[in-house]
Design a protein around this motif. Structure first.
Motif, PDB file in Angstrom:
ATOM      1  N   ASP A  24       0.699  -1.162   0.005  1.00 15.96           N
ATOM      2  CA  ASP A  24       0.063   0.065   0.066  1.00 15.96           C
ATOM      3  C   ASP A  24       0.777   1.298   0.040  1.00 15.96           C
ATOM      4  O   ASP A  24       0.615   2.234  -0.982  1.00 15.96           O
ATOM      5  N   SER A  25       1.614   1.303   0.948  1.00 17.67           N
ATOM      6  CA  SER A  25       2.569   2.681   1.135  1.00 17.67           C
ATOM      7  C   SER A  25       3.904   2.287   1.260  1.00 17.67           C
ATOM      8  O   SER A  25       4.737   3.182   1.746  1.00 17.67           O
ATOM      9  N   GLY A  26       4.260   1.410   0.870  1.00 18.94           N
ATOM     10  CA  GLY A  26       5.862   0.928   0.928  1.00 18.94           C
ATOM     11  C   GLY A  26       6.730   1.947   0.039  1.00 18.94           C
ATOM     12  O   GLY A  26       6.471   1.955  -0.841  1.00 18.94           O
ATOM     13  N   SER A  27       7.893   2.269   0.647  1.00 15.15           N
ATOM     14  CA  SER A  27       8.659   3.231  -0.156  1.00 15.15           C
ATOM     15  C   SER A  27       9.330   2.656  -1.225  1.00 15.15           C
ATOM     16  O   SER A  27       9.405   3.326  -2.162  1.00 15.15           O
ATOM     17  N   LEU A  28       9.327   1.198  -1.400  1.00  8.98           N
ATOM     18  CA  LEU A  28      10.013   0.725  -2.481  1.00  8.98           C
ATOM     19  C   LEU A  28       9.303   0.588  -3.690  1.00  8.98           C
ATOM     20  O   LEU A  28       9.311   0.978  -4.935  1.00  8.98           O
ATOM     21  N   ASN A  29       7.826   0.417  -3.344  1.00  8.53           N
ATOM     22  CA  ASN A  29       6.754   0.231  -4.254  1.00  8.53           C
ATOM     23  C   ASN A  29       6.539   1.798  -4.906  1.00  8.53           C
ATOM     24  O   ASN A  29       6.361   2.186  -6.314  1.00  8.53           O
ATOM     25  N   LEU A  30       6.459   2.606  -4.002  1.00  9.15           N
ATOM     26  CA  LEU A  30       6.165   4.074  -4.449  1.00  9.15           C
ATOM     27  C   LEU A  30       7.538   4.467  -5.189  1.00  9.15           C
ATOM     28  O   LEU A  30       7.239   5.239  -6.343  1.00  9.15           O
ATOM     29  N   PHE A  31       8.758   4.410  -4.963  1.00  7.53           N
ATOM     30  CA  PHE A  31       9.791   4.498  -5.841  1.00  7.53           C
ATOM     31  C   PHE A  31       9.708   3.917  -7.069  1.00  7.53           C
ATOM     32  O   PHE A  31       9.835   4.520  -8.244  1.00  7.53           O
ATOM     33  N   LEU A  66       6.917   2.698  -8.883  1.00 12.78           N
ATOM     34  CA  LEU A  66       5.901   3.264  -9.469  1.00 12.78           C
ATOM     35  C   LEU A  66       6.336   4.550 -10.006  1.00 12.78           C
ATOM     36  O   LEU A  66       5.984   4.953 -11.339  1.00 12.78           O
ATOM     37  N   SER A  67       6.876   5.511  -9.278  1.00 17.51           N
ATOM     38  CA  SER A  67       7.556   6.873  -9.693  1.00 17.51           C
ATOM     39  C   SER A  67       8.282   7.013 -10.838  1.00 17.51           C
ATOM     40  O   SER A  67       8.438   7.831 -11.635  1.00 17.51           O
ATOM     41  N   THR A  68       8.986   5.842 -10.781  1.00 19.68           N
ATOM     42  CA  THR A  68      10.118   5.895 -12.093  1.00 19.68           C
ATOM     43  C   THR A  68       9.689   5.101 -13.172  1.00 19.68           C
ATOM     44  O   THR A  68      10.400   4.718 -14.023  1.00 19.68           O
ATOM     45  N   MET A  71       9.077   1.824 -13.415  1.00 18.95           N
ATOM     46  CA  MET A  71       9.665   0.297 -13.294  1.00 18.95           C
ATOM     47  C   MET A  71       8.747  -0.695 -13.152  1.00 18.95           C
ATOM     48  O   MET A  71       8.985  -1.761 -13.723  1.00 18.95           O
ATOM     49  N   ILE A  72       7.729  -0.500 -12.531  1.00 20.20           N
ATOM     50  CA  ILE A  72       6.649  -1.282 -12.236  1.00 20.20           C
ATOM     51  C   ILE A  72       5.386  -0.640 -12.621  1.00 20.20           C
ATOM     52  O   ILE A  72       5.293   0.745 -12.608  1.00 20.20           O
ATOM     53  N   ARG A  73       4.274  -1.309 -13.123  1.00 21.19           N
ATOM     54  CA  ARG A  73       3.023  -0.860 -13.174  1.00 21.19           C
ATOM     55  C   ARG A  73       1.983  -0.627 -12.234  1.00 21.19           C
ATOM     56  O   ARG A  73       0.991   0.037 -12.025  1.00 21.19           O
ATOM     57  N   GLU A  74       2.316  -1.783 -11.225  1.00 26.16           N
ATOM     58  CA  GLU A  74       1.250  -1.916 -10.091  1.00 26.16           C
ATOM     59  C   GLU A  74       2.132  -2.175  -8.952  1.00 26.16           C
ATOM     60  O   GLU A  74       3.105  -2.855  -8.960  1.00 26.16           O
ATOM     61  N   PRO A  75       1.699  -2.095  -7.844  1.00 29.72           N
ATOM     62  CA  PRO A  75       2.459  -2.471  -6.524  1.00 29.72           C
ATOM     63  C   PRO A  75       2.653  -3.996  -6.467  1.00 29.72           C
ATOM     64  O   PRO A  75       1.724  -4.628  -6.916  1.00 29.72           O
ATOM     65  N   VAL A  76       3.690  -4.301  -6.130  1.00 30.74           N
ATOM     66  CA  VAL A  76       4.347  -5.709  -5.927  1.00 30.74           C
ATOM     67  C   VAL A  76       4.090  -5.864  -4.344  1.00 30.74           C
ATOM     68  O   VAL A  76       4.819  -5.225  -3.429  1.00 30.74           O
TER      69      VAL A  76
END
Length: 316
Positions: A149-156, A158-160, A162-167
């Motif tokens: 939901d709010s993990g810094s790795l997923n947010l980073f 997603l912002s770059t 590199m992934i289309r949806e959170p993992v």
């Protein structure tokens, strides 16, 4: 006629063990508390290893419980989970040995090359601190960082783009070993480097001065002076690490692998003993599995020590 010095050495050699201990009574007295603690907490509990050969009953005690021989060892070796548990235990231990063991050595060598003392102390401090955090805190931190939901790795990522949806990183078995090793590396690299920094600090600085006068670069000084000088310390710790090959971990695995889907890659000997032996009150089975691991660890430690003895550095 022998000189006074030679005759004095001969008299010292002729001293009996009791005389030597008596001459060092103050030093020997200091180790007594340590010996007592080791005896109470390390040797007396070995009496409980008898339960591995019994169908232990809490109410009957050690001697009244029925003896079953190697039944519990056979149950463990013959269980469907045995191959999976041994695979996970050996794989995780080897990954820790290959990746985590040399990391503090490399960090110590890098820190030794820093000439700005304030910056060096700052790096040392921030690398030491994670060691003093319990695995409960570290697991919570890792879980928050990898949160879907709010993990810094997923947010980073997603912002770059590199992934289309959170993992959901902690629900995918393929990523678990990488997360486990990374967490252990971050937590222990700084504290483990203290021993190697101390070994480097004990090197005679005149060796570096002489090498510098001969035109040796910093890299050559590192390769020809620093590494050979700390090699005995490295070998001793390598022997201990090989002896602990079956100690793949407990706290870190138990707390990071809370999702049941990860058990296929996270179940090791220690967690198996906890889940099957302790939680199910199968004390004899738990003791048998622990004794199985201890015997193999002794064999590995002895073999590693025998190989290291050829280089002139060993535990005994």
């Amino acid at each position: 006629m022998d000189s006074p010095i030679v005759s004095k050495e001969q008299r010292i050699k002729k001293k009996t063990l009791s005389q030597k201990l008596l001459a060092q009574w103050d030093i020997q007295l200091m180790i007594i508390p340590g010996v007592i603690l080791v005896f109470i907490f390390s040797y007396l509990p070995m009496y409980g290893s008898l339960t591995a050969f019994q169908e232990y009953n809490l109410f009957k005690g050690f001697w009244a419980s029925p003896w079953v021989g190697t039944k519990h060892f056979e149950m463990f070796v013959g269980s469907p989970q045995f191959r999976e548990i041994m695979r996970n235990t050996i794989s995780i231990s080897l990954l820790k040995l290959i990746i985590i063991f040399p990391a503090p050595i490399i960090l110590a060598l890098m820190l030794n090359e820093i000439r700005h003392m304030l910056f060096k102390r700052f790096i040392q401090t921030i690398s030491y601190l994670p060691h003093f955090l319990s695995w409960v805190i570290v697991a919570g931190f890792v879980g928050s960082m990898l949160s879907i939901d709010s993990g810094s790795l997923n947010l980073f990522l997603l912002s770059t783009n590199m992934i289309r949806e959170p993992v959901n990183w902690l629900s995918i078995p393929e990523y678990f070993w990488a997360i486990l090793i990374s967490s252990n590396l971050w937590k222990e690299i700084g504290f483990a480097s203290i021993v190697y920094l101390a070994a480097i600090a004990g090197i005679d600085p005149h060796l570096y001065e002489a090498a510098g006068m001969d035109g040796a670069s910093r890299f050559k000084q590192l390769y020809l002076i620093t590494l050979p000088s700390i090699l005995p310390v490295v070998i001793i710790f390598l022997i201990l690490a090989v002896g602990n090959t079956l100690n793949a971990g407990f706290d870190d695995l138990l707390l990071l692998a809370r999702n049941p889907i990860l058990l296929d890659v996270a179940e090791v000997i220690d967690t198996h003993v906890y889940r099957v032996g302790i939680l199910s009150s199968r004390y004899s089975y738990a003791t048998a599995v622990g004794l199985f691991k201890g015997i193999i660890s002794i064999v590995l430690l002895t073999a590693a020590n025998a190989i290291a003895r050829r280089s002139g550095n060993s535990l005994w």
